[in-house]
Design a protein around this motif. Structure first.
Motif, PDB file in Angstrom:
ATOM      1  N   ARG A 129      10.494  18.882  88.199  1.00  0.00           N
ATOM      2  CA  ARG A 129      11.407  18.513  87.129  1.00  0.00           C
ATOM      3  C   ARG A 129      10.765  18.734  85.758  1.00  0.00           C
ATOM      4  O   ARG A 129       9.651  18.293  85.510  1.00  0.00           O
TER       5      ARG A 129
ATOM      6  N   GLN B 154      -0.001   9.723  74.210  1.00  0.00           N
ATOM      7  CA  GLN B 154       1.271   9.201  74.717  1.00  0.00           C
ATOM      8  C   GLN B 154       1.181   7.740  75.190  1.00  0.00           C
ATOM      9  O   GLN B 154       2.063   6.932  74.889  1.00  0.00           O
TER      10      GLN B 154
ATOM     11  N   THR C 250      11.016   4.695  78.933  1.00  0.00           N
ATOM     12  CA  THR C 250       9.786   5.314  78.446  1.00  0.00           C
ATOM     13  C   THR C 250      10.074   6.200  77.243  1.00  0.00           C
ATOM     14  O   THR C 250       9.381   6.144  76.221  1.00  0.00           O
ATOM     15  N   VAL C 251      11.129   6.983  77.346  1.00  0.00           N
ATOM     16  CA  VAL C 251      11.494   7.868  76.241  1.00  0.00           C
ATOM     17  C   VAL C 251      11.874   7.039  75.006  1.00  0.00           C
ATOM     18  O   VAL C 251      11.492   7.354  73.879  1.00  0.00           O
TER      19      VAL C 251
ATOM     20  N   GLY D 171      18.521  15.239  81.140  1.00  0.00           N
ATOM     21  CA  GLY D 171      18.918  13.846  81.030  1.00  0.00           C
ATOM     22  C   GLY D 171      18.477  13.311  79.690  1.00  0.00           C
ATOM     23  O   GLY D 171      19.261  13.189  78.754  1.00  0.00           O
ATOM     24  N   SER D 172      17.184  13.039  79.595  1.00  0.00           N
ATOM     25  CA  SER D 172      16.666  12.451  78.364  1.00  0.00           C
ATOM     26  C   SER D 172      16.747  13.432  77.198  1.00  0.00           C
ATOM     27  O   SER D 172      17.000  13.035  76.071  1.00  0.00           O
ATOM     28  N   ASN D 173      16.531  14.700  77.488  1.00  0.00           N
ATOM     29  CA  ASN D 173      16.504  15.690  76.412  1.00  0.00           C
ATOM     30  C   ASN D 173      17.905  16.228  76.141  1.00  0.00           C
ATOM     31  O   ASN D 173      18.257  17.351  76.532  1.00  0.00           O
TER      32      ASN D 173
ATOM     33  N   LEU E 146       3.189   4.357  73.782  1.00  0.00           N
ATOM     34  CA  LEU E 146       3.956   3.405  74.590  1.00  0.00           C
ATOM     35  C   LEU E 146       3.497   1.975  74.314  1.00  0.00           C
ATOM     36  O   LEU E 146       4.311   1.053  74.224  1.00  0.00           O
TER      37      LEU E 146
ATOM     38  N   ARG F  88      11.177   4.779  91.583  1.00  0.00           N
ATOM     39  CA  ARG F  88      12.606   4.835  91.263  1.00  0.00           C
ATOM     40  C   ARG F  88      12.768   5.211  89.799  1.00  0.00           C
ATOM     41  O   ARG F  88      13.507   6.138  89.444  1.00  0.00           O
ATOM     42  N   GLU F  89      12.072   4.508  88.931  1.00  0.00           N
ATOM     43  CA  GLU F  89      12.207   4.777  87.501  1.00  0.00           C
ATOM     44  C   GLU F  89      11.649   6.151  87.140  1.00  0.00           C
ATOM     45  O   GLU F  89      12.202   6.836  86.272  1.00  0.00           O
TER      46      GLU F  89
ATOM     47  N   GLN G 273      11.279  18.488  81.448  1.00  0.00           N
ATOM     48  CA  GLN G 273      12.048  17.787  80.421  1.00  0.00           C
ATOM     49  C   GLN G 273      11.280  17.862  79.101  1.00  0.00           C
ATOM     50  O   GLN G 273      10.096  17.583  79.070  1.00  0.00           O
ATOM     51  N   PHE G 274      11.937  18.240  78.075  1.00  0.00           N
ATOM     52  CA  PHE G 274      11.350  18.374  76.729  1.00  0.00           C
ATOM     53  C   PHE G 274      10.298  19.487  76.687  1.00  0.00           C
ATOM     54  O   PHE G 274       9.715  19.855  77.699  1.00  0.00           O
TER      55      PHE G 274
ATOM     56  N   PRO H  41       1.024  12.525  80.264  1.00  0.00           N
ATOM     57  CA  PRO H  41       0.000  11.528  80.586  1.00  0.00           C
ATOM     58  C   PRO H  41       0.589  10.204  81.090  1.00  0.00           C
ATOM     59  O   PRO H  41       0.038   9.585  82.002  1.00  0.00           O
TER      60      PRO H  41
ATOM     61  N   THR I 262      17.253   0.465  83.195  1.00  0.00           N
ATOM     62  CA  THR I 262      16.000   0.951  82.601  1.00  0.00           C
ATOM     63  C   THR I 262      16.051   2.459  82.371  1.00  0.00           C
ATOM     64  O   THR I 262      15.201   3.015  81.694  1.00  0.00           O
ATOM     65  N   THR I 263      17.046   3.105  82.971  1.00  0.00           N
ATOM     66  CA  THR I 263      17.129   4.562  82.895  1.00  0.00           C
ATOM     67  C   THR I 263      18.285   5.040  82.028  1.00  0.00           C
ATOM     68  O   THR I 263      18.128   5.948  81.219  1.00  0.00           O
TER      69      THR I 263
END
Lengths: 754, 754
Positions: free
Chosen positions: A443, B651, B554-555, B277-279, B655, A522-523, A445-446, A461, B547-548
């Motif tokens: 997968r 990163q 996280t994003v 998804g996130s992007n 967070l 899951r997350e 992303q970005f 990371p 959470t998603t």
């Protein structure tokens, strides 16, 4: 152009120096490696050597302008790093030098540095402003070899069992209706029984192999099919059959064990009551011996005294019922009695009531039910009488005079079940981690705006940090549980109390670890992880209850902690107590003297990666917590507080000790197993898992270590950095590590894992 | 007998002294209270005063033998502590003295001590070897008053809405089949729309109240019925309707908004794609303007470019589709276009394909699906054109010239949805906590061998510790989210960027908190928590995905952290950057000067309970993390690392900053709200929730504070002890605290909660 001021020999070193100084973690010993190599490099002139050595002075790191110049020199060559090469950094450096100076010889000294610093492309690929084709995973390690090590001496059994799971009856599917689901699972259990797997742990005379260790491995692998199958299998053969095998005597074995192994007799294990879960000794169901009829009368006295949450309750013909045995008006404590529930037409027998527990968060393929008994009479011989019997003349008799000891001896025989639950939890974590890692290796992303392709999730990371320590922990717990089952099965160790304490602790920390891991996975898979088809969702529902059944984790940790304290406990309220404390205090002081400021701020890689450091840190914590706990309890008791209240007052301290003890145990057991392996790269890889586990665990409890002065601020930060770095180092191998779990392809149906 | 050597005046003080010295946490200021009171007590002779004062010397605590003598004196009176009395310890002491000396006057001075020490029976009831009848919960606080404070100015709306939920259509039941479940949920959504609740946030002209804050409260209360209802409601009115309201213009409002609010037009929000998804900025669906036909052609270009996980996809007539808008061959970035999906017979229109996403871990009452478009043409006017339009002469035009800014402006309008998700998560936590606390106030397990009754779960310190900080956090997050929605709706704050950053952070920490709380509650209820009927299981499945979705946590945390850094970011690569760092460095140093050893080891209650300390600790952490982060990034960039790589390298640091920032924000916002309340005992109770939240949070990150030297070992331990003590202090009120959440009885169907 400035870059041309470097000789071709110097130029070859520049990418190395750029990497070294861009790294936050360069250590003295790493610098030494480079210094020695430079001195011995015969391709360099004295002047070149001096230049290079001047660049290596930790007290005088290169200025930013110098770093930038190096960077430009590298960038302007337009050469690309090829991660899949054997010595990627050396080859890359060679090409950079060749760009400016024409063909340059391959420098063996640089190769030497590359090998000995142990730096891998993923440490430094971000440093070069060049497009790199990430290999999604390295082939340096062979997952089949790892799997072989994990299987150990049970390889043949496990391979055959995994192949059995390839049958269409085990094909994964969504089952929403509990009746359908239960029937499918029942068929699966019968199928496995037909292949002889049900009786695996029973003596050969009853169709078995006497192989409890093999049974545990099967249990783990069954989780790859489905949690309900695993638990129903465990109830039928492990709990019901296990109670006959371990609490009954030859008569019971002869009459029931073969049929149980074949599923021609389905049974359940009726211990828990609505009003009494964790506190088994307080259960209310009575088993009263009636001398006149030579029968035992099973009875549920009150509203909340019914058997609760009994697996297999709807399919069973018979129950192994735990009840207060009353003989001649005297309560002899909890005993197990075999009680028929249904006739051959599967109709409930008179006096027996069973109700479905209904839908649950998970494990809906297991038929849990409540059971009431209304004056149900069974023959005297149905008492499982290994540890206590009613004689022919109607008297109670037991070899174990102390009722307390008798009770714990009976429960102790069921410790194997706890190991199996931990194993099943571990399997859930392995499965979820495999899915999440495989997803993260595909997968994207970005991305950086200048790059065409988005980044793989695993190259973030934060993603490495969330998954890699969990993978490492799976390896640690795998070997720890292997050893635990081996000890449990070892007939030479008749006193199982130590193992009970150990298992109580390990079951708790491993099932909690399993739930955390599954949630993290899951997350980490985002919305995809939420779809049933990707399997993590079911695991989450199924494994959740593992923290509660076969002993609630909190209660088990208290048990473990009390086990650690047990040598003390015997001394409570006696004069000897103080002297025991003194001895332990002395030993602790001995340990403490080694924690000088140099030790508590030692941050070099050699020290932090050293098994001795990990063992010391874990041991120090357990001992220190034991000591302070004992002191607190002693003070309370000296002040006149009843010991029950004193223990209540230190409850959170006990839980902390329970966890500390169990973590130490897991690590030490793991190291003990790995040390026995033959020397090769796999062994080194497994040790590295241990290192990541240990540093990660120490890090999780850094506040405690800091409070105690065991580690200083600098060391605490260094440990955090090392954990992150280890995760990055393992990045190319994380695919191999999860493949090493050996989850069969036919079980790994999650679409996102492919 | 020794006990008779005490005068009746002294005797009355003895239970107090026994309590004081049995407590690990007696502070100087507490001793001062007692000293002053003794001096003023006119019933005491000088000699008695001196005796008592000598017992108070912290440097010379009573010997164990003395403690034992006190203990015996108390025990031998055979008097019992009655916790429900107004001044239980004073009354108890009075009875003890009366036992030895005959009727004794009630001593007002002791009453004064009892009030001012703030000690409650559950602090000391374990000290007396007497049987105490635990009142399961105190009535000192009125839950209705707490509920009223939580509802604030929305009380009428919330009360009416809760009453609406009493209709039989909302009766909780188990729905295993997704088609059935989806139909039931659809009917519920339509029912609420019929009552006018769907349009709540829309302008009055379209049937609404313009009340987004009220909408958020409804959203929270809907969770008490079911998660699927809440989310489907949110998709229809908040996402689909919200996109029309906020991204469309009057023409769209007139045409669609009233129908949407009434559910006569069902719609979905098609943003996420399988590959993105996130992007969101990277989505692949195209919307190409065709000048010839004056239409926009919606198209799914590749295999993984379909819309994914779209809620309401199976019931919708129309979708608000996010796509790359291409006008005259130029990509103008992501825009939303209304695309009809089905005709009046609910048949898919040509070119549209929809597939069911299938079963999920939770929310199976929501019809999620995938959508593909194959060259689907819609009129130009279907472009939601508030921020960018295609003019009548076929040209793209936007007030916001910067494509980047345009994109974030569009997304920014959806921030309200994130607040609602956090609210829904919070509601899930409140519900689970209510069930778990009510269960713990009834369920008994284990006991002291001398006691008849087993202990309540809530009377175990570990159980208090696992639930009480979560209850306190629910109060903190409730007020924080209230304020956040108020700010979001405040028209006087046109620049929503700050709020976006804040919401991103709060949504993350609150949905994680919600999941952790629900899990803790599940385990705290044992096997009972695993049964669907007790509601926690469904919450676990439903809230998990919070959470998603609406932004992966996280994003979002990275976004929040980058928001904190944004003032710096503008300065990157420019000379001004260094000076900004210098300024921040100076401010940090100012802050640091206050961290002297006295401060970092200050452990008295006054300090630890002081809001100033909490604010300082949170602020120090955020600032310090920001500063070190900025320094790291600067160094990487100075070394020539591209900024994308530099951000990747820090990163995990980002967070950490994101979490720290969000926690500080939640606490400060909470305190700001509570300070506005009128002075009474409820306000004090709420401040206490804040104190527990703050100390619990500082404790969770103690390793960081210790590493920084912000707190010393002693203080770290004191904070841990204070957290445990606060949990015990709140024990008599925890029932009132969860009742204060105001979950309607008709929603609270869990059998274990009754």
């Amino acid at each position: 152009m400035q870059t041309m001021t470097f000789t071709q020999q110097l130029l070859q070193y520049i990418p190395f120096f750029y990497v070294i100084w861009s790294d936050d973690l360069v250590t003295i010993s790493e610098i030494n490696v480079v210094q020695n190599t430079i001195e011995k490099d015969q391709t360099l002139s004295r002047e070149e050597k001096d230049t290079l050595l001047s660049w290596l002075n930790p007290d005088k790191p290169p200025r930013d302008s110098e770093m930038k110049q190096w960077k430009h020199t590298i960038s302007n060559s337009n050469e690309r790093l090829i991660e899949s090469e054997t010595y990627p950094l050396t080859s890359f450096s060679n090409r950079v030098a060749s760009h400016y100076h024409g063909p340059v010889d391959f420098n063996e000294s640089l190769k030497h540095i590359e090998i000995n610093l142990g730096i891998q492309p993923n440490h430094y690929n971000h440093l070069f402003d060049v497009e790199v084709k990430h290999a999604s995973t390295s082939t340096y390690y062979n997952p089949k070899e790892l799997d072989q090590i994990l299987k150990g001496k049970h390889a043949n059994l496990i391979d055959a069992f995994r192949e059995t799971l390839n049958h269409s009856i085990f094909k994964w599917d969504i089952h929403r209706d509990k009746e359908d689901f239960r029937n499918i699972v029942l068929d699966q259990v019968k199928f496995l029984a037909g292949k002889g797997y049900g009786a695996m742990a029973y003596p050969e005379a009853y169709g078995g192999n006497n192989d409890m260790e093999g049974y545990a491995h099967m249990f783990e692998n069954m989780m790859y099919v489905d949690g309900s199958l695993t638990i129903k299998f465990g109830v039928q053969f492990g709990l019901f059959g296990g109670s006959i095998q371990k609490l009954g005597t030859k008569e019971h074995h002869d009459k029931y064990l073969t049929d149980t192994g074949k599923t021609s007799l389905l049974g359940c294990f009726a211990m828990t009551e609505t009003g009494h879960g964790s506190n088994v000794r307080g259960i209310k169901t009575t088993a009263t011996y009636d001398k006149a009829t030579d029968q035992i009368i099973i009875h549920t006295p009150g509203k909340n005294d019914n058997k609760e949450y009994i697996g297999n309750a709807l399919h069973s013909k018979m129950a192994s019922v735990f009840a207060q045995l009353i003989v001649n008006g005297k309560n002899e404590g909890v005993h197990a009695i075999l009680v028929p529930l249904r006739d051959e037409n599967h109709e409930l027998l008179p006096g027996v009531t069973v109700k479905d527990n209904g839908y649950k968060l998970g494990l809906n393929g297991v038929d849990n039910g409540k059971i009431w008994f209304d004056q149900v009479a069974v023959p005297r011989k149905n008492l499982l009488n290994k540890y206590g019997e009613i004689t022919d003349d109607g008297k109670y008799r037991s070899e174990i005079k102390n009722a307390n000891k008798r009770f714990f001896t009976m429960l102790g025989t069921l410790v194997g079940g706890r190991i199996c639950v931990a194993r099943a939890g571990l399997a859930g974590a392995k499965f979820a981690l495999t899915v999440a890692v495989k997803h993260a290796l595909k997968r994207r992303q970005f991305n950086d705006s200048i790059k065409v392709q988005e980044d793989l999730l695993i190259d973030y990371p934060s993603h490495q940090l969330r998954l890699t320590p969990l993978v490492a922990s799976a390896y640690v717990y795998h070997f720890a549980l292997d050893q635990m089952m081996e000890s449990y099965c070892d007939e030479k160790q008749p006193d199982k109390r130590v193992i009970e304490t150990q298992v109580a602790g390990l079951k708790s920390i491993i099932t909690w670890y399993a739930n955390n891991s599954i949630q993290e996975c899951r997350e980490a898979c985002g919305g995809k992880g939420y779809l049933l088809e990707n399997r993590i969702a079911d695991l989450k529902g199924d494994v959740d209850i593992f923290t509660t059944f076969e002993g609630d984790n909190t209660v088990l940790l208290l048990l473990a902690a009390k086990g650690v304290l047990s040598d003390f406990k015997a001394e409570f309220n006696s004069a000897g107590f103080t002297s025991v404390l003194k001895i332990l205090g002395m030993q602790l002081n001995n340990t403490l003297t080694t924690i000088n400021p140099v030790y508590s701020n030692k941050v070099d890689k050699e020290h932090l990666y050293n098994i001795k450091f990990h063992k010391h840190a874990f041991n120090y914590r357990t001992r220190r917590l034991t000591y302070t706990l004992a002191m607190r309890i002693r003070n309370y008791i000296k002040q006149g507080m009843p010991s029950y209240q004193a223990f209540l007052k230190v409850q959170t301290h006990l839980l902390t000790l329970g966890k500390a003890y169990s973590t130490e145990l897991a690590y030490n057991t793991f190291i003990g197993k790995i040390e026995q392996l033959s020397e090769d790269k796999n062994k080194a890889l497994l040790f590295k898992q241990g290192t990541l586990f240990a540093l990660h665990e120490i890090r999780k409890d850094a506040e405690w270590y800091l409070e105690q002065g065991y580690i200083g601020s600098t060391k605490s930060k260094a440990i955090r950095q090392r954990v992150e770095r280890l995760c990055t180092e393992l990045r190319p191998h994380i695919g191999s590590l999860v493949d090493g779990f050996g989850i069969p392809e036919h079980c790994l149906t999650a679409p996102i894992a492919h």
